[in-house]
Each structure stands twice: as C-alpha cells, then as structure tokens.
Design an enzyme around this catalytic site. Structure first.
Site, PDB file in Angstrom:
ATOM      1  N   LYS A   1       0.831  -1.214   0.000  1.00 14.96           N
ATOM      2  CA  LYS A   1       0.000   0.000   0.000  1.00 14.96           C
ATOM      3  C   LYS A   1       0.867   1.265   0.000  1.00 14.96           C
ATOM      4  O   LYS A   1       0.649   2.181  -0.798  1.00 14.96           O
ATOM      5  CB  LYS A   1      -0.938   0.001   1.224  1.00 14.96           C
ATOM      6  CG  LYS A   1      -1.860  -1.212   1.273  1.00 14.96           C
ATOM      7  CD  LYS A   1      -2.759  -1.203   2.486  1.00 14.96           C
ATOM      8  CE  LYS A   1      -2.056  -1.341   3.814  1.00 14.96           C
ATOM      9  NZ  LYS A   1      -1.321  -2.626   3.969  1.00 14.96           N
ATOM     10  N   THR A   2       1.855   1.300   0.890  1.00 16.84           N
ATOM     11  CA  THR A   2       2.732   2.475   0.967  1.00 16.84           C
ATOM     12  C   THR A   2       3.506   2.638  -0.340  1.00 16.84           C
ATOM     13  O   THR A   2       3.672   3.752  -0.847  1.00 16.84           O
ATOM     14  CB  THR A   2       3.727   2.308   2.140  1.00 16.84           C
ATOM     15  OG1 THR A   2       2.987   1.971   3.308  1.00 16.84           O
ATOM     16  CG2 THR A   2       4.519   3.579   2.393  1.00 16.84           C
TER      17      THR A   2
ATOM     18  N   ASP B   1      -1.366   6.514   6.710  1.00 13.57           N
ATOM     19  CA  ASP B   1      -1.319   5.072   6.931  1.00 13.57           C
ATOM     20  C   ASP B   1      -2.219   4.750   8.125  1.00 13.57           C
ATOM     21  O   ASP B   1      -2.448   5.607   8.976  1.00 13.57           O
ATOM     22  CB  ASP B   1       0.139   4.677   7.237  1.00 13.57           C
ATOM     23  CG  ASP B   1       0.389   3.201   6.983  1.00 13.57           C
ATOM     24  OD1 ASP B   1      -0.527   2.523   6.475  1.00 13.57           O
ATOM     25  OD2 ASP B   1       1.496   2.733   7.297  1.00 13.57           O
TER      26      ASP B   1
ATOM     27  N   THR C   1      -5.428  -1.513   7.073  1.00 13.59           N
ATOM     28  CA  THR C   1      -5.397  -2.972   7.186  1.00 13.59           C
ATOM     29  C   THR C   1      -6.759  -3.478   7.667  1.00 13.59           C
ATOM     30  O   THR C   1      -6.979  -4.670   7.762  1.00 13.59           O
ATOM     31  CB  THR C   1      -4.336  -3.402   8.224  1.00 13.59           C
ATOM     32  OG1 THR C   1      -4.511  -2.601   9.399  1.00 13.59           O
ATOM     33  CG2 THR C   1      -2.937  -3.175   7.685  1.00 13.59           C
TER      34      THR C   1
ATOM     35  N   ARG D   1       6.594  -8.129   1.929  1.00 13.58           N
ATOM     36  CA  ARG D   1       7.488  -7.676   3.006  1.00 13.58           C
ATOM     37  C   ARG D   1       8.100  -8.861   3.736  1.00 13.58           C
ATOM     38  O   ARG D   1       9.288  -8.842   4.100  1.00 13.58           O
ATOM     39  CB  ARG D   1       6.764  -6.758   4.004  1.00 13.58           C
ATOM     40  CG  ARG D   1       7.711  -6.312   5.129  1.00 13.58           C
ATOM     41  CD  ARG D   1       7.060  -5.470   6.193  1.00 13.58           C
ATOM     42  NE  ARG D   1       6.780  -4.134   5.708  1.00 13.58           N
ATOM     43  CZ  ARG D   1       5.609  -3.528   5.843  1.00 13.58           C
ATOM     44  NH1 ARG D   1       4.611  -4.145   6.424  1.00 13.58           N
ATOM     45  NH2 ARG D   1       5.432  -2.313   5.385  1.00 13.58           N
TER      46      ARG D   1
HETATM   47  P1  ADP Z   1       2.188  -1.871   3.207  1.00 10.41           P
HETATM   48  O1  ADP Z   1       2.194  -0.380   3.119  1.00 10.41           O
HETATM   49  O2  ADP Z   1       1.005  -2.505   2.527  1.00 10.41           O
HETATM   50  O3  ADP Z   1       2.381  -2.397   4.602  1.00 10.41           O
HETATM   51  P2  ADP Z   1       4.690  -1.661   1.728  1.00 10.41           P
HETATM   52  O4  ADP Z   1       4.266  -0.881   0.551  1.00 10.41           O
HETATM   53  O5  ADP Z   1       5.439  -0.928   2.795  1.00 10.41           O
HETATM   54  O6  ADP Z   1       3.450  -2.437   2.362  1.00 10.41           O
HETATM   55  O7  ADP Z   1       5.543  -2.911   1.187  1.00 10.41           O
HETATM   56  C1  ADP Z   1       6.515  -3.541   1.971  1.00 10.41           C
HETATM   57  C2  ADP Z   1       7.725  -3.859   1.142  1.00 10.41           C
HETATM   58  O8  ADP Z   1       7.393  -4.954   0.297  1.00 10.41           O
HETATM   59  C3  ADP Z   1       8.151  -2.731   0.202  1.00 10.41           C
HETATM   60  O9  ADP Z   1       9.225  -2.030   0.666  1.00 10.41           O
HETATM   61  C4  ADP Z   1       8.616  -3.435  -1.060  1.00 10.41           C
HETATM   62  O10 ADP Z   1       9.983  -3.675  -0.958  1.00 10.41           O
HETATM   63  C5  ADP Z   1       7.907  -4.744  -1.013  1.00 10.41           C
HETATM   64  N1  ADP Z   1       6.798  -4.820  -1.962  1.00 10.41           N
HETATM   65  C6  ADP Z   1       5.477  -4.689  -1.661  1.00 10.41           C
HETATM   66  N2  ADP Z   1       4.729  -4.894  -2.754  1.00 10.41           N
HETATM   67  C7  ADP Z   1       5.589  -5.152  -3.761  1.00 10.41           C
HETATM   68  C8  ADP Z   1       5.416  -5.463  -5.142  1.00 10.41           C
HETATM   69  N3  ADP Z   1       4.196  -5.582  -5.671  1.00 10.41           N
HETATM   70  N4  ADP Z   1       6.515  -5.655  -5.901  1.00 10.41           N
HETATM   71  C9  ADP Z   1       7.753  -5.573  -5.344  1.00 10.41           C
HETATM   72  N5  ADP Z   1       7.969  -5.296  -4.057  1.00 10.41           N
HETATM   73  C10 ADP Z   1       6.917  -5.094  -3.260  1.00 10.41           C
END
Ligand code: ADP
Length: 334
Positions: A63-64, A108, A157, A216
């Site tokens: 998401k981030t 977030d 989430t 992640r």
């Molecule tokens: P969320 O905000 O949903 O908790 P993040 O966007 O922070 O998740 O993702 C966590 C890590 O996972 C990111 O730093 C990235 O390295 C990796 N990641 C997430 N989604 C992908 C994707 N579709 N392709 C490649 N790497 C990804």
C-alpha cells in the site's frame, strides 16, 4: 525470529532499499496497478488533481509503495503520516494548510484516526476547506480556511472499521490481495539482485512459498537467509542453504513462525473448542490487534483455524500440523 512488527527500524530500512521506484517494477496486483495507472494518467492529461484514494489490504502487501508510486508519477510531493499520530484536528490542520496544489497526503492506518479528526477531514476532502478556531476564551472564533487541492491517499489494514461516510469520500478504492508464489518468486529474485546476493531459483521459490503471500515477509526472509549465506556459504543462497536457514529462523514448511505455532498450540490445547481473542492474546503474550491483523488472517486463509461467534478454534489441520491426533486430543478433553 522476533514477530513481524511494521515500523521496526531494520525493517523500515529494508522496505526503503527494496521499494519499487516505478510502476513497472511493481510486481503482481495487475488489475489494481492497471486501474491506478489509468486514473493517474487521466488526471495528468486533464491537468487536474487525482481523486482521493483508499488502499486496503493486510500489512506488507504494497500500500505504501503504491502511494509513493502514484505521487512520483504525478510529480507530486508526498507527505506521510498515520492515523495514530494525529490525535487532534489541530494536528491535521497544520499539515493540511501546508500542502501545495497537487500534493499527496498519505495517511497510513487511516482507520485509527480519532472520530473527531475523521469528521474534520470531510470538508477538507470535499470542498478543500477547513474550520479553525483562533483566539481563546470569549474572543475565540471560527474562521474558514481554503486549502490547495490535494490528493488524500489512505491505507488501511482494517477496511471494515472505516465508517461509510468516510469511505464514500474516496473516489478510488482498491483492495490488495495476498500474492501468489510466482509473483513472490519474482519479487525475491528482484530483491536479491538489489541486495547483491546470488540465489538459486529453487531457494527463491522456497522463500516465496513460506512468505504467506506477503512481499514484506519475502524480503525479510531473503535478508535473513542472506546473513546465513554470507557467514556460512560465501554469499550464495542454495536450496540446501535455504532449508538450513529456515530451520535456524524457526519458520516451518507451511510458512508458520513461532508465534503462529503458539497460537495453534493454545487453540489445540483447548481441544478444538472456541477460545476468545482476549484469552488467546493473554495465553500467547501478544496484543489482540497484532493477532487479528498480523497472524490470524493467514491461519484462517490456510484453514488452520476457524473463526466462530464464540471465538477461534483449531481445525483438524492445526492438530495434524502440530503432530497431534485430533481424536486423541478431544478424547482427553472429555
Ligand atoms: P504496506 O504499506 O502494505 O504495509 P509496503 O508498501 O510498505 O506495504 O511494502 C513492503 C515492502 O514490500 C516494500 O518495501 C517493497 O519492498 C515490497 N513490496 C510490496 N509490494 C511489492 C510489489 N508488488 N513488488 C515488489 N515489491 C513489493
């Protein structure tokens, strides 16, 4: 291995290193990416700001990353904050008034905004106006301030906890699902190249299979197996090295960590009878919300536990995973 805690310093660093920098690097979630890409291009072509975006999905699904990709493509600045960080509407007013036209405000854990702050956001999102109180006591009065048009990107989430009036104010709503093994393998191979570690395809597959559908987690396992490889195998992750590494990390073949197994253990110990979340949290020594958001979804998805109106209960699969015959355990209970 310590439990996965979003926001943990080492993890934040790893996230930053491995975060895709362009839409083309973002693996999987094809439909979502395609839609977001179109909406962003359309806004750019019209010279308008992008509609507000709500992204929902379990921790670590991207998401981030998507919020950053959107802002980058828009050529906009991204201001990041989170629901628990904004306690009063005054905190939010400061941020909102500092935004320039087209900026992205990323919130977030948006479901954790206090109700009063959420309502305060409504007029900012709809009319780009907020009310602020100036002066104090008898002189206190409310003035209306106009804001620059901005794009709010909320990540959650727990989309079920958002009120419907709030949800309705996002023009774009996308949900991220867990990734399949093929996409996770691609992510692992890409991350290995970025980290400068050699990995054989079988080992990448093994990481993908044990990562519980979560990029992640995959990146985190890769980083730990790299440590093992560096110390024991000359910076190369082989299939055998991966098996040994996972044994060291105490991650089993189903991708369960110690705390997952403790949860299963507590439920199996109750003989497959339902256990309330509170009791479960106390018996495994973890917070209720962490159990609900981080650990339980995968256990439910994979059929290890079932959620019933009276609590969580272990399924036959859970008993078998822990090497216990379900009938004998139930027999013991009665
Ligand atoms: P969320 O905000 O949903 O908790 P993040 O966007 O922070 O998740 O993702 C966590 C890590 O996972 C990111 O730093 C990235 O390295 C990796 N990641 C997430 N989604 C992908 C994707 N579709 N392709 C490649 N790497 C990804």
């Amino acid at each position: 291995m310590p439990p996965l805690r979003p926001g943990d310093e080492a993890e934040v660093r790893l996230d930053l290193t491995l975060r895709p920098q362009a839409f083309g690097d973002f693996v999987g979630q094809r439909k979502v990416v395609e839609k977001l890409h179109v909406f962003v291009e359309a806004a750019l072509q019209r010279g308008e700001t992008l509609d507000h975006v709500l992204l929902a999905g379990l921790p670590g699904l991207g998401k981030t990353t998507l919020a950053h990709l959107i802002a980058t493509r828009l050529g906009a600045e991204l201001r990041a904050t989170s629901g628990p960080m904004i306690e009063r509407s005054g905190d939010l007013a400061g941020i909102l008034t500092s935004l320039k036209r087209g900026d992205v405000l990323f919130i977030d854990e948006i479901h954790r905004l206090p109700a009063a702050v959420e309502e305060y956001l409504y007029s900012a999102m709809e009319d780009y106006k907020i009310q602020i109180v100036i002066d104090q006591g008898v002189h206190a009065r409310t003035v209306e301030l106009s804001l620059q048009r901005f794009t709010l990107i909320g990540a959650t989430t727990r989309e079920g906890l958002l009120t419907s009036p709030f949800r309705a104010r996002f023009g774009i709503f996308e949900r991220l699902d867990p990734y399949d093994v093929a996409d996770l393998s691609t992510i692992v191979l890409r991350s290995a190249a970025l980290l400068g570690v050699e990995i054989v395809p079988d080992a990448a597959q093994m990481i993908a299979r044990r990562s519980r559908g979560t990029p992640r987690v995959a990146n985190r396992y890769l980083a730990r197996l790299r440590d093992v490889a560096q110390v024991r195998a000359g910076n190369r992750i082989s299939a055998k090295g991966a098996v040994e590494g996972f044994a060291l990390l105490e991650v089993d073949e189903a991708g369960l960590e110690t705390l997952h197994r403790r949860i299963l253990g507590a439920l199996v110990g109750a003989g497959g009878q339902p256990v309330g979340l509170k009791t479960l949290a106390v018996s495994v020594g973890e917070e209720e919300e962490t159990i609900e958001v981080v650990y339980e979804p995968y256990l439910i998805q994979e059929g290890f536990i079932q959620k019933t109106p009276r609590g969580r209960k272990a399924t036959e699969k859970a008993f078998l995973h822990l090497g216990i015959d379900p009938r004998s355990a139930q027999a013991q209970l009665f």
